[in-house]
Design a protein around this motif. Structure first.
Motif, PDB file in Angstrom:
ATOM      1  N   VAL A 103      28.479 -64.006  41.528  1.00  0.00           N
ATOM      2  CA  VAL A 103      30.098 -63.846  41.101  1.00  0.00           C
ATOM      3  C   VAL A 103      30.300 -62.345  41.137  1.00  0.00           C
ATOM      4  CG1 VAL A 103      32.016 -64.635  39.875  1.00  0.00           C
ATOM      5  CG2 VAL A 103      29.964 -65.999  40.155  1.00  0.00           C
ATOM      6  N   ASP A 104      31.349 -62.091  41.894  1.00  0.00           N
ATOM      7  CA  ASP A 104      31.871 -60.505  41.684  1.00  0.00           C
ATOM      8  C   ASP A 104      33.222 -60.508  41.188  1.00  0.00           C
ATOM      9  OD1 ASP A 104      32.654 -57.742  42.246  1.00  0.00           O
ATOM     10  OD2 ASP A 104      32.429 -57.876  44.334  1.00  0.00           O
ATOM     11  N   LEU A 105      33.295 -59.766  40.054  1.00  0.00           N
ATOM     12  CA  LEU A 105      34.586 -59.667  39.221  1.00  0.00           C
ATOM     13  C   LEU A 105      35.197 -58.572  39.313  1.00  0.00           C
ATOM     14  CD1 LEU A 105      33.856 -61.573  36.012  1.00  0.00           C
ATOM     15  CD2 LEU A 105      34.582 -62.704  38.358  1.00  0.00           C
ATOM     16  N   SER A 106      34.808 -57.534  40.213  1.00  0.00           N
ATOM     17  CA  SER A 106      35.079 -56.323  40.369  1.00  0.00           C
ATOM     18  C   SER A 106      36.373 -55.756  40.988  1.00  0.00           C
ATOM     19  CB  SER A 106      34.016 -55.252  40.813  1.00  0.00           C
ATOM     20  OG  SER A 106      33.759 -55.715  42.054  1.00  0.00           O
ATOM     21  N   VAL A 148      26.482 -62.786  37.333  1.00  0.00           N
ATOM     22  CA  VAL A 148      27.660 -62.149  37.521  1.00  0.00           C
ATOM     23  C   VAL A 148      27.781 -60.825  37.268  1.00  0.00           C
ATOM     24  CG1 VAL A 148      30.093 -62.550  36.032  1.00  0.00           C
ATOM     25  CG2 VAL A 148      28.575 -64.475  36.288  1.00  0.00           C
ATOM     26  N   GLY A 149      28.611 -60.079  38.016  1.00  0.00           N
ATOM     27  CA  GLY A 149      28.921 -58.696  38.095  1.00  0.00           C
ATOM     28  C   GLY A 149      30.482 -58.489  37.486  1.00  0.00           C
ATOM     29  N   SER A 150      30.381 -57.803  36.384  1.00  0.00           N
ATOM     30  CA  SER A 150      31.813 -57.709  35.812  1.00  0.00           C
ATOM     31  C   SER A 150      32.107 -56.072  35.559  1.00  0.00           C
ATOM     32  CB  SER A 150      31.855 -58.585  34.316  1.00  0.00           C
ATOM     33  OG  SER A 150      32.947 -58.121  33.704  1.00  0.00           O
ATOM     34  N   PRO A 151      33.599 -55.857  35.664  1.00  0.00           N
ATOM     35  CA  PRO A 151      33.796 -54.567  35.323  1.00  0.00           C
ATOM     36  C   PRO A 151      33.814 -54.471  33.662  1.00  0.00           C
ATOM     37  CG  PRO A 151      35.458 -55.984  35.682  1.00  0.00           C
ATOM     38  CD  PRO A 151      34.463 -56.829  36.062  1.00  0.00           C
ATOM     39  N   GLY A 152      33.604 -53.166  33.292  1.00  0.00           N
ATOM     40  CA  GLY A 152      33.317 -52.919  31.859  1.00  0.00           C
ATOM     41  C   GLY A 152      32.161 -52.675  31.354  1.00  0.00           C
TER      42      GLY A 152
END
Length: 419
Positions: free
Chosen positions: A132-135, A191-195
């Motif tokens: 999952v990419d949330l960027s 999961v890759g998340s910003p922040g």
């Protein structure tokens, strides 16, 4: 997907027809569920024997890494290549076959006398991974991948400005949708998340999504019922870059999207920093000349010069104001200035770590051209010329899928100890 589907909240119960329920019925593995920040803070690839107190776990990963990288081998081949005894390898392989992670392929063709050796390999189609990419600023992306990183199914949900709990609900809905699309048991979710994300999968701060101290790992684990690994998106992306390299050479990857961040691997080990903020270069102020206002409240942050929304808006305004003959020049001027600012921020990092290559991930139409050329020129001007004569900046070859593939590497590394 309907609006109601996108915004449904995490369920506490896990009946059999849910993703978590199906996961509970899948073959059970003896997986490392304590490594919640997969790969971070340790060497990504096991490379030799360990002390007895750590031996079995390490040697198990060493056998899997050997098969994952080299392909079908006999037990004797694995023993020779790992330095483990044949008895140890046979014992480990028997356990791995029992867990469904390794399969026997049949006997090797051989002209030599004696019984031909039996080949074994990773069961490459036995499990799948959700990445999952949330960027992205406008959508959350996800995919079902096989153990080699190939994308099997894709899905995405429109963000539509959602933040806080609404954004979390969209993530959960995306994961559940992908779990339903999987055609084999799930090894885990990455999961890759910003922040800023800590080693327990807690998003400590993601201002653009309105998240503070969010235990994203626990929320997704509750819904999916399988191991979950969460990391900063740039840290996930650099794992994908590293996975395609033969050695454990150093690499820095700069990811440009809604924000700007970097992932670093040095000596085969990802760096996350004591406060989990290594690579947070987006809010480094570049120069002493002020510069554009940043969302953080400062002026002249790298993100204010380089982030995709800001750069796209500035290019649109400049080309609209310029005449037909000067639009290309106006565009080049803006991109070169952004590249120069990037080079200023990267120069101390490149100099301190003696890096030979910087990888860029983001919109190629913005990054690959005048911006990249200006960054290279600035880096060479601000570091030792003889040492960095061969320094280069290049675009990643993974394109838009880099975070998805990095998320898959997180799961492989965390659950099996391979990458």
């Amino acid at each position: 997907m309907t609006t109601a589907d996108q915004q449904r909240s995490t369920l506490i119960e896990v009946p059999a027809d849910t993703a978590a329920g199906r996961a509970a019925q899948a073959p059970q593995l003896r997986l490392d569920t304590t490594s919640v920040a997969a790969g971070f803070g340790r060497a990504l690839r096991p490379s030799g024997k360990r002390l007895p107190e750590h031996a079995r776990h390490h040697n198990r990963a060493l056998v899997l890494q050997t098969l994952y990288t080299a392909g079908a081998r006999s037990r004797a081949d694995v023993a020779r290549e790992t330095g483990l005894t044949r008895v140890t390898v046979s014992d480990l392989v028997a356990d791995l076959i029992g867990e469904g992670l390794v399969v026997e392929l049949g006997q090797r063709e051989s002209a030599r006398p004696g019984k031909p050796a039996t080949l074994i390999d990773i069961a490459r189609d036995a499990f799948q991974i959700i990445g999952v990419d949330l960027s992205d600023a406008s959508v959350f992306r996800g995919a079902v991948l096989d153990l080699e990183g190939a994308v099997l199914e894709r899905a995405e949900v429109e963000l539509a400005g959602a933040t806080g709990e609404e954004a979390i609900a969209l993530v959960i809905a995306l994961v559940e949708r992908l779990a339903s699309a999987a055609s084999a048991p799930l090894l885990g979710v990455g999961v890759g998340s910003p922040g800023v994300v800590d080693d327990a999968g807690v998003v400590r701060r993601a201002p653009n999504l309105g998240w503070t101290d969010l235990d994203l790992r626990a929320r997704i684990r509750q819904a999916a019922g399988v191991p979950v690994h969460v990391a900063n998106d740039a840290n996930a992306a650099v794992l994908a870059e590293h996975a395609t390299r033969d050695g454990d050479d150093d690499v820095i990857l700069v990811k440009v999207g809604r924000g700007v961040g970097a992932g670093l691997i040095v000596g085969g080990r990802p760096l996350i920093g004591g406060a989990y903020a290594a690579g947070e270069i987006g809010h480094v102020v570049v120069g002493t000349d002020g510069g554009p206002a940043c969302a953080c409240g400062k002026h002249g942050c790298l993100e204010a010069w380089l982030a995709e929304p800001r750069l796209t808006a500035e290019l649109a305004a400049a080309t609209a104001a310029a005449g037909d003959d000067s639009r290309a020049a106006a565009r080049d001027t803006i991109l070169r200035e952004a590249g120069r600012r990037l080079g200023i921020v990267l120069a101390p990092v490149v100099g301190a770590l003696n890096l030979a290559e910087v990888v860029l991930s983001g919109p190629a139409e913005l990054l690959d051209g005048p911006l990249r050329e200006a960054a290279v020129e600035t880096l060479r001007n601000r570091t030792i010329a003889d040492v960095n004569r061969d320094l280069r900046i290049r675009m990643t070859t993974h394109g838009q899928d880099i975070v998805l593939r990095g998320a898959a590497v997180m799961v492989l590394s965390g659950q099996l100890g391979v990458s």
